[in-house]
Design an enzyme around this catalytic site. Structure first.
Site, PDB file in Angstrom:
ATOM      1  N   CYS A   1       0.828  -1.205   0.000  1.00 23.11           N
ATOM      2  CA  CYS A   1       0.000   0.000   0.000  1.00 23.11           C
ATOM      3  C   CYS A   1       0.869   1.264   0.000  1.00 23.11           C
ATOM      4  O   CYS A   1       1.578   1.513  -0.959  1.00 23.11           O
ATOM      5  CB  CYS A   1      -1.000  -0.021   1.156  1.00 23.11           C
ATOM      6  SG  CYS A   1      -2.358   1.175   0.927  1.00 23.11           S
TER       7      CYS A   1
ATOM      8  N   HIS B 155      -3.979  -4.202  -0.458  1.00 23.78           N
ATOM      9  CA  HIS B 155      -3.665  -4.856   0.816  1.00 23.78           C
ATOM     10  C   HIS B 155      -3.837  -6.367   0.666  1.00 23.78           C
ATOM     11  O   HIS B 155      -4.955  -6.876   0.781  1.00 23.78           O
ATOM     12  CB  HIS B 155      -4.602  -4.358   1.920  1.00 23.78           C
ATOM     13  CG  HIS B 155      -4.319  -2.977   2.389  1.00 23.78           C
ATOM     14  ND1 HIS B 155      -3.345  -2.695   3.329  1.00 23.78           N
ATOM     15  CD2 HIS B 155      -4.878  -1.789   2.046  1.00 23.78           C
ATOM     16  CE1 HIS B 155      -3.329  -1.393   3.554  1.00 23.78           C
ATOM     17  NE2 HIS B 155      -4.241  -0.820   2.783  1.00 23.78           N
TER      18      HIS B 155
ATOM     19  N   GLU C 104      -3.088  -8.586   2.760  1.00 27.23           N
ATOM     20  CA  GLU C 104      -3.519  -9.121   4.055  1.00 27.23           C
ATOM     21  C   GLU C 104      -5.010  -8.943   4.292  1.00 27.23           C
ATOM     22  O   GLU C 104      -5.573  -9.552   5.214  1.00 27.23           O
ATOM     23  CB  GLU C 104      -2.708  -8.477   5.186  1.00 27.23           C
ATOM     24  CG  GLU C 104      -3.099  -7.076   5.590  1.00 27.23           C
ATOM     25  CD  GLU C 104      -2.596  -5.972   4.670  1.00 27.23           C
ATOM     26  OE1 GLU C 104      -2.803  -4.792   5.009  1.00 27.23           O
ATOM     27  OE2 GLU C 104      -2.001  -6.295   3.613  1.00 27.23           O
TER      28      GLU C 104
END
EC number: 4.3.2.10
Length: 212
Positions: free
Chosen positions: A82, A185, A187
């Site tokens: 990011c 992102h 994650e």
């Protein structure tokens, strides 16, 4: 050789979520807050949530910037996430600070001549431009979760994947040598994000095996 991954903690990263993603892949992550913390690592992650100038200021306070630059110059693996992707470029329209300059190019506002809302927030499909260790060869959809108002303009040879934003294609992944970064992102991107991190991890293991 064991894969020891360090995640850089400079006060502007979603460290816990990234650690949990790697934990699900049976890979531990150590926290890096100073140059001394880097010695046991053979790969680094530069996360980031927030604005360009405060992020660079926080990084300067850690005294890690020279270490990060020498790390990449020596061909060691680094993954930006990011805001971490934006910081590896030379500059940003968001602020006045110089970036890390690990890749040529600058970060610009997302295109305003579109009906798309800014920030670009939500799930979008990646369009692969070139092969890189973050993208496996499986013919599966790659929907990733984005939250950003700015987009990097890299050298064409460093662009690995884009995402549609209105009528434009904007940077989603960059890759050069052992340096990679994603604007989204992973994650927070469910199975698609886990698969991307798993691909990077597999590449790291293979790279470390070649060195051992």
């Amino acid at each position: 050789m064991n894969t020891n991954i360090g995640i850089i903690d400079y006060g502007m990263g979603n460290l816990h979520s990234v650690q949990q993603s790697f934990k699900r892949l049976d890979q531990s992550i150590r926290i890096v807050k100073s140059p001394n913390d880097v010695h046991e690592c053979n790969a680094l992650i530069l996360p980031g949530v927030g604005s360009f100038d405060p992020a660079m200021e926080n990084l300067r306070r850690t005294d890690l910037i020279p270490k990060i630059k020498s790390w990449v110059k020596d061909g060691k693996p680094l993954l930006g996430i990011c805001l971490g992707l934006q910081l590896i470029f030379e500059s940003s329209e968001e602020g006045n600070s110089e970036g890390l300059g690990l890749l040529k190019g600058k970060v610009c506002n997302l295109p305003r001549n579109t009906k798309e809302r800014i920030p670009h927030m939500g799930w979008s499909l990646l369009k692969q431009i070139k092969e890189c260790p973050l993208l496996d060869n499986e013919n599966t959809s790659r929907w990733m979760y984005f939250v950003h108002s700015y987009s990097a303009i890299p050298s064409p040879e460093d662009l690995a994947a884009t995402v549609s934003f209105g009528d434009s294609e904007v940077t989603a992944i960059v890759w050069k040598d052992s340096l990679g970064a994603c604007q989204f992102h992973p994650e927070k991107s469910g199975k698609s994000g886990q698969r991307l991190l798993s691909s990077w991890l597999k590449w790291l293991h293979e790279k470390n095996s070649d060195l051992s």
